[in-house]
Design a protein around this motif. Structure first.
Motif, mmCIF file in Angstrom:
data_model
loop_
_atom_site.group_PDB
_atom_site.id
_atom_site.type_symbol
_atom_site.label_atom_id
_atom_site.label_comp_id
_atom_site.label_asym_id
_atom_site.label_seq_id
_atom_site.Cartn_x
_atom_site.Cartn_y
_atom_site.Cartn_z
ATOM 1 N N VAL A 154 -62.627 -6.327 -36.245
ATOM 2 C CA VAL A 154 -62.288 -5.655 -34.988
ATOM 3 C C VAL A 154 -62.409 -6.634 -33.819
ATOM 4 C CG1 VAL A 154 -62.962 -3.825 -33.390
ATOM 5 C CG2 VAL A 154 -62.934 -3.380 -35.851
ATOM 6 N N LEU A 155 -63.460 -7.466 -33.836
ATOM 7 C CA LEU A 155 -63.596 -8.481 -32.790
ATOM 8 C C LEU A 155 -62.369 -9.384 -32.747
ATOM 9 C CD1 LEU A 155 -65.385 -9.947 -30.658
ATOM 10 C CD2 LEU A 155 -66.237 -11.371 -32.541
ATOM 11 N N ALA A 156 -61.896 -9.788 -33.911
ATOM 12 C CA ALA A 156 -60.724 -10.661 -33.963
ATOM 13 C C ALA A 156 -59.482 -9.985 -33.390
ATOM 14 C CB ALA A 156 -60.458 -11.102 -35.402
ATOM 15 N N THR A 157 -59.426 -8.649 -33.448
ATOM 16 C CA THR A 157 -58.258 -7.950 -32.897
ATOM 17 C C THR A 157 -58.214 -8.025 -31.381
ATOM 18 O OG1 THR A 157 -59.351 -5.786 -32.695
ATOM 19 C CG2 THR A 157 -58.304 -6.320 -34.815
ATOM 20 N N ALA A 158 -59.353 -8.346 -30.765
ATOM 21 C CA ALA A 158 -59.349 -8.445 -29.307
ATOM 22 C C ALA A 158 -58.433 -9.565 -28.839
ATOM 23 C CB ALA A 158 -60.771 -8.682 -28.796
ATOM 24 N N PHE A 159 -58.290 -10.604 -29.649
ATOM 25 C CA PHE A 159 -57.397 -11.705 -29.276
ATOM 26 C C PHE A 159 -55.952 -11.223 -29.173
ATOM 27 C CE2 PHE A 159 -55.053 -15.642 -29.727
ATOM 28 C CZ PHE A 159 -55.803 -16.545 -28.982
ATOM 29 N N PRO A 160 -55.406 -10.563 -30.191
ATOM 30 C CA PRO A 160 -54.045 -10.035 -30.026
ATOM 31 C C PRO A 160 -53.929 -8.931 -28.982
ATOM 32 C CG PRO A 160 -54.944 -9.394 -32.166
ATOM 33 C CD PRO A 160 -55.858 -10.440 -31.592
ATOM 34 N N VAL A 161 -55.021 -8.200 -28.725
ATOM 35 C CA VAL A 161 -54.972 -7.254 -27.603
ATOM 36 C C VAL A 161 -54.707 -8.014 -26.313
ATOM 37 C CG1 VAL A 161 -56.341 -5.666 -26.194
ATOM 38 C CG2 VAL A 161 -56.397 -5.474 -28.669
ATOM 39 N N GLY A 162 -55.342 -9.175 -26.198
ATOM 40 C CA GLY A 162 -55.072 -10.023 -25.042
ATOM 41 C C GLY A 162 -53.635 -10.494 -25.003
ATOM 42 N N ILE A 163 -53.041 -10.705 -26.178
ATOM 43 C CA ILE A 163 -51.636 -11.093 -26.236
ATOM 44 C C ILE A 163 -50.749 -9.940 -25.772
ATOM 45 C CG2 ILE A 163 -49.765 -11.813 -27.767
ATOM 46 C CD1 ILE A 163 -51.851 -13.241 -29.469
ATOM 47 N N VAL A 164 -51.115 -8.722 -26.172
ATOM 48 C CA VAL A 164 -50.378 -7.547 -25.689
ATOM 49 C C VAL A 164 -50.450 -7.477 -24.166
ATOM 50 C CG1 VAL A 164 -50.289 -5.034 -25.683
ATOM 51 C CG2 VAL A 164 -50.699 -6.249 -27.824
ATOM 52 N N ALA A 165 -51.641 -7.734 -23.637
ATOM 53 C CA ALA A 165 -51.795 -7.737 -22.180
ATOM 54 C C ALA A 165 -50.914 -8.813 -21.553
ATOM 55 C CB ALA A 165 -53.262 -7.972 -21.813
ATOM 56 N N THR A 166 -50.780 -9.942 -22.241
ATOM 57 C CA THR A 166 -49.885 -10.991 -21.757
ATOM 58 C C THR A 166 -48.460 -10.477 -21.647
ATOM 59 O OG1 THR A 166 -51.234 -12.751 -22.733
ATOM 60 C CG2 THR A 166 -48.938 -13.273 -22.269
ATOM 61 N N GLY A 167 -47.999 -9.768 -22.685
ATOM 62 C CA GLY A 167 -46.660 -9.210 -22.635
ATOM 63 C C GLY A 167 -46.493 -8.232 -21.491
ATOM 64 N N GLY A 168 -47.530 -7.429 -21.256
ATOM 65 C CA GLY A 168 -47.470 -6.486 -20.152
ATOM 66 C C GLY A 168 -47.400 -7.180 -18.805
ATOM 67 N N LEU A 328 -48.654 -9.366 -38.220
ATOM 68 C CA LEU A 328 -49.577 -8.611 -39.062
ATOM 69 C C LEU A 328 -50.347 -9.550 -39.989
ATOM 70 C CD1 LEU A 328 -50.602 -5.824 -40.103
ATOM 71 C CD2 LEU A 328 -48.729 -5.917 -41.769
ATOM 72 N N PHE A 329 -49.625 -10.453 -40.644
ATOM 73 C CA PHE A 329 -50.286 -11.403 -41.529
ATOM 74 C C PHE A 329 -51.125 -12.405 -40.738
ATOM 75 C CE2 PHE A 329 -46.927 -10.066 -44.555
ATOM 76 C CZ PHE A 329 -47.752 -9.740 -45.620
ATOM 77 N N PHE A 330 -50.656 -12.796 -39.558
ATOM 78 C CA PHE A 330 -51.466 -13.675 -38.718
ATOM 79 C C PHE A 330 -52.789 -13.009 -38.367
ATOM 80 C CE2 PHE A 330 -47.838 -16.366 -36.645
ATOM 81 C CZ PHE A 330 -47.604 -16.939 -37.882
ATOM 82 N N GLY A 331 -52.740 -11.726 -38.029
ATOM 83 C CA GLY A 331 -53.956 -11.008 -37.674
ATOM 84 C C GLY A 331 -54.929 -10.892 -38.832
ATOM 85 N N ILE A 332 -54.419 -10.625 -40.029
ATOM 86 C CA ILE A 332 -55.282 -10.548 -41.207
ATOM 87 C C ILE A 332 -55.955 -11.901 -41.461
ATOM 88 C CG2 ILE A 332 -55.365 -10.166 -43.697
ATOM 89 C CD1 ILE A 332 -53.025 -8.230 -43.376
ATOM 90 N N SER A 333 -55.199 -12.977 -41.298
ATOM 91 C CA SER A 333 -55.757 -14.301 -41.557
ATOM 92 C C SER A 333 -56.889 -14.623 -40.592
ATOM 93 C CB SER A 333 -54.667 -15.369 -41.452
ATOM 94 O OG SER A 333 -54.254 -15.577 -40.121
ATOM 95 N N GLN A 334 -56.701 -14.324 -39.320
ATOM 96 C CA GLN A 334 -57.742 -14.644 -38.346
ATOM 97 C C GLN A 334 -58.980 -13.781 -38.519
ATOM 98 O OE1 GLN A 334 -57.396 -17.407 -35.912
ATOM 99 N NE2 GLN A 334 -56.155 -17.621 -37.754
ATOM 100 N N GLY A 335 -58.781 -12.494 -38.779
ATOM 101 C CA GLY A 335 -59.928 -11.620 -39.012
ATOM 102 C C GLY A 335 -60.707 -12.014 -40.252
#
Length: 409
Positions: A154-168, A328-335
């Protein structure tokens, strides 16, 4: 190869420290935003800094140096903040890293030329490298063992959440300098971490040990080398692709189309896929084990990247779905790697060793990113160059397989 189990009495004393977890998540999130915000605005920021008179080749070269400067800074931050966290504590190191990230973002909004931008991106990268390293190590020490893979996923998902914020931000603000004003938030988070985050009990216990192993001592050498190869290979593939996907999307659009919306949606999809992958990683590791999860993930990365970059010659909505699969696969790898690598080392050397594994690959990544422009010309398109970067996941796949085979002998 054995993993280190954190002390049982530590787990008994610390029960689900949600406040600490929340602060680490927010810091991690802004690491994701800081990492990708400039990549999203490169097509407009670089021409502005160069006065609008640069050739396409010059624009590509400056853009490559912007990405490389960030990665070099990230690498240096990972190397520096590891020993700092082992010597002075996880909390102090995390305060410094988060403040550096936010301060670098704020200053970027006022960069007068490309050279100052290079320096500020390097400083921001150093902060991001420290955040990702120290927060991961900290949570791996204070969170109970049974649910630790899920928490780190879940902590690792915060990084892509930040990427979503970047898109916004990219979709909502056409002015890149205004968007970088978001750096004030991680500065405030750094203050809150210093005020409210308790120090890791495992670190305190490790400081009392008389025996302090070195990074390449007999007990650590094999784990350090294998961890560096696996994580470094993944990093080369991931960052080479992430840094240039907005430019690749732009190259598929008709000449004259700004691509602001397409690039913004691209970054949000990459982030959302990464979020789902990060969440899934904890459950996959718990059910399948680290080896099977990593092998499955790296194979998926290779196939998904081939599908995305080899089958699209012009922009279409299909690309959005393929981008989501890649992320999706990138996220699994980092987590998965975030929950796996810290457990290879004892507390007294954990941050230093994990930082080495996390960041040695950035040296090669930052250098290789500089040659994307040359590879694009030599291989007949940026898509083909990004396919070449995706072969790094094959190296990671082989390294995991061979390491597991040796461990079973």
């Amino acid at each position: 190869m054995e993993t280190i189990q954190l002390p049982v009495d530590q787990e008994q004393r610390v029960k689900l420290p949600w406040g600490s977890f929340a602060l680490c998540v927010v810091a991690y999130l802004f690491g994701g935003t800081a990492s990708t915000l400039m990549a999203t605005y490169l097509p407009v920021a670089v021409p502005q800094l160069l006065g609008g008179k640069a050739s396409p080749a010059e624009l590509d070269q400056v853009s490559a140096w912007v990405s490389a400067a960030f990665l070099y800074g990230w690498m240096i931050g990972g190397f520096v903040f590891g020993p700092l966290a082992d010597r002075f504590g996880r909390v102090r190191a995390l305060v410094l890293a988060t403040g550096l990230c936010g301060g670098g973002m704020l200053a970027t909004a006022f960069a007068p030329n490309e050279y100052v931008l290079f320096l500020l991106r390097a400083l921001t990268g150093a902060g991001v490298g420290g955040i990702l390293l120290v927060s991961t190590v900290y949570i791996s020490e204070v969170w109970p063992v049974r649910s630790r893979p899920v928490a780190l996923g879940v902590l690792a998902t915060a990084f892509p959440v930040g990427i979503v914020a970047t898109g916004g931000l990219a979709s909502g603000f056409s002015d890149w300098q205004i968007a970088f004003g978001i750096g004030v938030v991680p500065v405030l988070v750094a203050i809150l971490i210093g005020l409210f985050l308790p120090e890791s009990g495992s670190w305190q216990q490790g400081k009392r040990q008389t025996h302090q192993p070195s990074l390449f001592s007999a007990e650590n050498k094999a784990n350090v080398i294998s961890g560096a190869i696996i994580f470094g290979s993944v990093l080369i593939g991931l960052w080479g692709i992430f840094s240039w996907i907005p430019t690749w999307v732009q190259s598929l659009l008709p000449v004259g189309q700004t691509g602001q919306i397409e690039r913004g949606i691209t970054m949000m999809l990459l982030g959302m896929g990464g979020i789902l992958g990060g969440i899934a990683s904890g459950f996959l590791v718990a059910q399948l084990g680290a080896r099977q999860t990593l092998l499955f993930t790296f194979a998926g990365c290779i196939l998904a990247c081939g599908l995305l970059f080899l089958t699209n010659q012009s922009f279409s909505p299909v690309i959005y779905g393929e981008l989501a699969l890649v992320s999706l696969f990138f996220g699994i790898s980092q987590g998965s790697l975030s929950s796996y690598v810290p457990t290879l080392f004892s507390a007294s050397i954990r941050a230093t060793a994990t930082g080495f594994c996390f960041n040695i690959g950035r040296l090669f990544t930052a250098t290789l990113v500089l040659f994307v422009g040359s590879l694009t010309t030599a291989l007949g398109g940026i898509g083909n160059a990004l396919v070449l970067f995706s072969t790094a996941f094959l190296i990671a796949f082989v390294a995991v397989y061979l390491k597991s085979e040796r461990a079973n002998e």
